[in-house]
Design a protein around this motif. Structure first.
Motif, PDB file in Angstrom:
ATOM      1  N   LYS A 102      10.166   2.465  -2.856  1.00  9.58           N
ATOM      2  CA  LYS A 102      10.291   3.917  -3.005  1.00  9.58           C
ATOM      3  C   LYS A 102      11.261   4.277  -4.133  1.00  9.58           C
ATOM      4  O   LYS A 102      11.708   5.426  -4.228  1.00  9.58           O
ATOM      5  CB  LYS A 102      10.786   4.546  -1.691  1.00  9.58           C
ATOM      6  CG  LYS A 102       9.805   4.446  -0.527  1.00  9.58           C
ATOM      7  CD  LYS A 102      10.398   5.075   0.727  1.00  9.58           C
ATOM      8  CE  LYS A 102       9.406   5.049   1.879  1.00  9.58           C
ATOM      9  NZ  LYS A 102       8.317   6.024   1.679  1.00  9.58           N
TER      10      LYS A 102
ATOM     11  N   ASP B 218      -0.073   4.948  -1.302  1.00  5.83           N
ATOM     12  CA  ASP B 218      -0.712   5.899  -0.405  1.00  5.83           C
ATOM     13  C   ASP B 218      -1.137   7.129  -1.190  1.00  5.83           C
ATOM     14  O   ASP B 218      -0.657   7.384  -2.297  1.00  5.83           O
ATOM     15  CB  ASP B 218       0.230   6.295   0.738  1.00  5.83           C
ATOM     16  CG  ASP B 218       1.522   6.891   0.220  1.00  5.83           C
ATOM     17  OD1 ASP B 218       1.549   8.107  -0.030  1.00  5.83           O
ATOM     18  OD2 ASP B 218       2.506   6.136   0.036  1.00  5.83           O
TER      19      ASP B 218
ATOM     20  N   THR C 299       5.593  11.332 -11.374  1.00  8.25           N
ATOM     21  CA  THR C 299       4.191  11.650 -11.109  1.00  8.25           C
ATOM     22  C   THR C 299       3.266  11.191 -12.234  1.00  8.25           C
ATOM     23  O   THR C 299       2.041  11.170 -12.064  1.00  8.25           O
ATOM     24  CB  THR C 299       4.025  13.169 -10.917  1.00  8.25           C
ATOM     25  OG1 THR C 299       4.572  13.857 -12.053  1.00  8.25           O
ATOM     26  CG2 THR C 299       4.734  13.627  -9.655  1.00  8.25           C
TER      27      THR C 299
ATOM     28  N   PHE D  77       5.713  -0.788 -12.454  1.00  4.35           N
ATOM     29  CA  PHE D  77       4.829  -0.037 -11.564  1.00  4.35           C
ATOM     30  C   PHE D  77       3.430  -0.652 -11.579  1.00  4.35           C
ATOM     31  O   PHE D  77       2.868  -0.930 -12.642  1.00  4.35           O
ATOM     32  CB  PHE D  77       4.756   1.419 -12.022  1.00  4.35           C
ATOM     33  CG  PHE D  77       3.839   2.285 -11.198  1.00  4.35           C
ATOM     34  CD1 PHE D  77       4.283   2.876 -10.024  1.00  4.35           C
ATOM     35  CD2 PHE D  77       2.524   2.511 -11.598  1.00  4.35           C
ATOM     36  CE1 PHE D  77       3.430   3.674  -9.253  1.00  4.35           C
ATOM     37  CE2 PHE D  77       1.670   3.303 -10.846  1.00  4.35           C
ATOM     38  CZ  PHE D  77       2.123   3.888  -9.661  1.00  4.35           C
TER      39      PHE D  77
ATOM     40  N   LEU E  83      11.876   7.861  -5.771  1.00  2.40           N
ATOM     41  CA  LEU E  83      11.192   8.881  -4.984  1.00  2.40           C
ATOM     42  C   LEU E  83      12.084   9.513  -3.926  1.00  2.40           C
ATOM     43  O   LEU E  83      11.658  10.459  -3.246  1.00  2.40           O
ATOM     44  CB  LEU E  83       9.956   8.273  -4.307  1.00  2.40           C
ATOM     45  CG  LEU E  83       8.880   7.724  -5.251  1.00  2.40           C
ATOM     46  CD1 LEU E  83       7.792   7.017  -4.447  1.00  2.40           C
ATOM     47  CD2 LEU E  83       8.283   8.839  -6.104  1.00  2.40           C
TER      48      LEU E  83
ATOM     49  N   ARG F 191       0.691   0.271  -8.635  1.00  2.00           N
ATOM     50  CA  ARG F 191      -0.216   1.313  -8.153  1.00  2.00           C
ATOM     51  C   ARG F 191       0.445   2.035  -6.987  1.00  2.00           C
ATOM     52  O   ARG F 191       1.361   1.520  -6.347  1.00  2.00           O
ATOM     53  CB  ARG F 191      -1.538   0.701  -7.701  1.00  2.00           C
ATOM     54  CG  ARG F 191      -1.421  -0.219  -6.500  1.00  2.00           C
ATOM     55  CD  ARG F 191      -2.742  -0.892  -6.160  1.00  2.00           C
ATOM     56  NE  ARG F 191      -2.685  -1.626  -4.912  1.00  2.00           N
ATOM     57  CZ  ARG F 191      -2.224  -2.879  -4.804  1.00  2.00           C
ATOM     58  NH1 ARG F 191      -1.766  -3.526  -5.869  1.00  2.00           N
ATOM     59  NH2 ARG F 191      -2.215  -3.477  -3.617  1.00  2.00           N
ATOM     60  N   TRP F 192      -0.024   3.254  -6.731  1.00  4.44           N
ATOM     61  CA  TRP F 192       0.489   4.002  -5.581  1.00  4.44           C
ATOM     62  C   TRP F 192       0.022   3.361  -4.283  1.00  4.44           C
ATOM     63  O   TRP F 192      -1.124   2.883  -4.191  1.00  4.44           O
ATOM     64  CB  TRP F 192       0.041   5.451  -5.649  1.00  4.44           C
ATOM     65  CG  TRP F 192       0.658   6.202  -6.791  1.00  4.44           C
ATOM     66  CD1 TRP F 192       0.069   6.566  -7.954  1.00  4.44           C
ATOM     67  CD2 TRP F 192       2.017   6.653  -6.861  1.00  4.44           C
ATOM     68  NE1 TRP F 192       0.967   7.205  -8.769  1.00  4.44           N
ATOM     69  CE2 TRP F 192       2.182   7.272  -8.125  1.00  4.44           C
ATOM     70  CE3 TRP F 192       3.115   6.585  -6.002  1.00  4.44           C
ATOM     71  CZ2 TRP F 192       3.383   7.829  -8.531  1.00  4.44           C
ATOM     72  CZ3 TRP F 192       4.321   7.132  -6.403  1.00  4.44           C
ATOM     73  CH2 TRP F 192       4.451   7.751  -7.653  1.00  4.44           C
TER      74      TRP F 192
ATOM     75  N   ARG G 187       1.476   9.576  -2.459  1.00  3.82           N
ATOM     76  CA  ARG G 187       2.418   9.025  -3.449  1.00  3.82           C
ATOM     77  C   ARG G 187       3.865   9.045  -2.956  1.00  3.82           C
ATOM     78  O   ARG G 187       4.777   9.466  -3.648  1.00  3.82           O
ATOM     79  CB  ARG G 187       2.310   9.785  -4.775  1.00  3.82           C
ATOM     80  CG  ARG G 187       0.919   9.670  -5.386  1.00  3.82           C
ATOM     81  CD  ARG G 187       0.862  10.234  -6.792  1.00  3.82           C
ATOM     82  NE  ARG G 187      -0.432   9.973  -7.397  1.00  3.82           N
ATOM     83  CZ  ARG G 187      -0.748  10.227  -8.656  1.00  3.82           C
ATOM     84  NH1 ARG G 187       0.176  10.769  -9.457  1.00  3.82           N
ATOM     85  NH2 ARG G 187      -1.938   9.954  -9.129  1.00  3.82           N
ATOM     86  N   THR G 188       4.043   8.569  -1.726  1.00  2.00           N
ATOM     87  CA  THR G 188       5.384   8.466  -1.170  1.00  2.00           C
ATOM     88  C   THR G 188       5.992   7.089  -1.380  1.00  2.00           C
ATOM     89  O   THR G 188       7.164   6.874  -1.091  1.00  2.00           O
ATOM     90  CB  THR G 188       5.361   8.771   0.336  1.00  2.00           C
ATOM     91  OG1 THR G 188       4.521   7.809   0.994  1.00  2.00           O
ATOM     92  CG2 THR G 188       4.836  10.179   0.594  1.00  2.00           C
ATOM     93  N   SER G 189       5.178   6.130  -1.862  1.00  2.75           N
ATOM     94  CA  SER G 189       5.665   4.789  -2.176  1.00  2.75           C
ATOM     95  C   SER G 189       4.654   4.135  -3.110  1.00  2.75           C
ATOM     96  O   SER G 189       3.554   4.660  -3.313  1.00  2.75           O
ATOM     97  CB  SER G 189       5.840   3.946  -0.904  1.00  2.75           C
ATOM     98  OG  SER G 189       4.607   3.814  -0.221  1.00  2.75           O
ATOM     99  N   TYR G 190       5.039   2.996  -3.670  1.00  2.01           N
ATOM    100  CA  TYR G 190       4.139   2.345  -4.630  1.00  2.01           C
ATOM    101  C   TYR G 190       4.377   0.835  -4.636  1.00  2.01           C
ATOM    102  O   TYR G 190       5.434   0.341  -4.231  1.00  2.01           O
ATOM    103  CB  TYR G 190       4.334   2.921  -6.032  1.00  2.01           C
ATOM    104  CG  TYR G 190       5.748   2.838  -6.573  1.00  2.01           C
ATOM    105  CD1 TYR G 190       6.168   1.741  -7.339  1.00  2.01           C
ATOM    106  CD2 TYR G 190       6.661   3.860  -6.341  1.00  2.01           C
ATOM    107  CE1 TYR G 190       7.462   1.666  -7.847  1.00  2.01           C
ATOM    108  CE2 TYR G 190       7.959   3.797  -6.836  1.00  2.01           C
ATOM    109  CZ  TYR G 190       8.349   2.706  -7.591  1.00  2.01           C
ATOM    110  OH  TYR G 190       9.638   2.632  -8.076  1.00  2.01           O
TER     111      TYR G 190
END
Length: 314
Positions: free
Chosen positions: A296, A273, A245, A268, A299, A270-271, A276-279
């Motif tokens: 993912k 959605d 997170t 990484f 996650l 950016r997120w 924050r279920t995927s990035y």
């Protein structure tokens, strides 16, 4: 200079009395890094590094940095320490009156000074700079520089350890700070998700970096070429663990477990959605090459991926 300590791996492991190498003692990161490096080194120190020896190497590297000298000076010092003591601060006069990580004779200084690794390193560097004025040591062979400072009876023993010296220093020498936006800008230079993307390879290089996942990430962070492998990227030498997170642009998500075909590392971006279920992540992906895609990693339940913050990203 400590001739009885030179030579066979058995001598490296000999139970000689030692003094601590720095005020901080042996850290968990030292011990973790020793495990990683033991599988990478190829010469005298392979399998013999432990947390204590890494703490000694770390103190030597810090002393070089405190002098404002480049990492090449640390390679000379660590290579010398490998040969002389197996990177230990030996506090008994085993060979004549030699003491310390460089086995310096009494003419160098008092016993207390020679057992102060920072002092001993600075004294070593002083002599190196006297012997090689105007920075001429930087273009000389590492083993030759070691010998010129140490005046050893066995000059041929230094150069074979230089590659391992470089590897140890690379693991301990932090890169200069890199803005997060620059990490992403560098990631884009390999043309991710385009027809011009860099092909994935564990044996070939692109711009001096390995064309695999860890090589690509090392390039984005500006680390020393050809780049540390994934397991080293996940150590305290280069990153610290964070929560998923807490991810910010330029942070890493790493699976350091398994063989070289199983380990993965992504940058990484950016997120993808609001929940924050995927990035979005940049990755040098096996079987494809440089990619920018939604993932993912880290996650899902049971994942071995963890989030890490590079020490040098700002």
């Amino acid at each position: 200079m400590g001739m009885s300590l030179l030579g066979t791996p058995a001598a490296v492991a000999a139970p000689l009395p030692t003094a601590p190498c720095g005020d901080g003692g042996v850290t968990a990161g030292d011990t973790e890094l020793a495990v990683t490096l033991n599988g990478l080194l190829t010469m005298k120190m392979r399998g013999y590094l432990d947390g204590y020896r890494v703490s000694c190497a770390r103190t030597v590297v810090a002393a070089v940095r405190a002098r404002g000298l480049p990492r090449e000076a640390a390679v000379v010092a660590i290579t010398t320490a490998i040969v002389e003591t197996g990177v230990r601060n030996i506090n008994r006069e085993v060979d004549h009156d030699s003491l310390g990580v460089f086995q310096q004779r009494a003419t160098w200084g008092s016993p207390a000074q020679r057992l102060d690794v920072a002092w001993a390193t600075s004294a070593f560097l002083d002599k190196m700079l006297r012997k090689y004025p105007d920075g001429s040591w930087r273009t000389a062979v590492v083993g030759d520089v070691c010998q010129r400072v140490q005046v050893s009876k066995y000059p041929e023993r230094y150069q074979p350890q230089a590659a391992d010296g470089q590897m140890i220093v690379s693991a301990l020498w932090p890169a200069d700070g890199v803005p997060r936006a620059q990490v992403i800008a560098r990631a884009k230079t390999w043309k991710p998700a385009t027809a011009q993307r860099v092909p994935y390879s564990q044996t070939k290089q692109y711009g001096g970096y390995r064309a695999d996942g860890s090589g690509y990430v090392s390039m984005t962070l500006g680390l020393a070429k050809p780049g540390p492998i994934t397991t080293v990227l996940a150590t305290g030498a280069h990153t610290r663990p964070i929560k998923m997170t807490e991810l910010l642009q330029g942070d890493l998500v790493i699976d350091p477990v398994g063989g070289n075909t199983a380990r993965q590392v992504v940058v990484f971006d950016r997120w993808a959605d609001a929940k924050r279920t995927s990035y979005w992540a940049y990755q040098q992906r096996s079987g494809y090459g440089t990619d920018h895609r939604v993932v993912k990693h880290g996650l899902t339940t049971g994942t071995q991926f963890r989030a890490y913050r590079p020490l040098t990203v700002r």
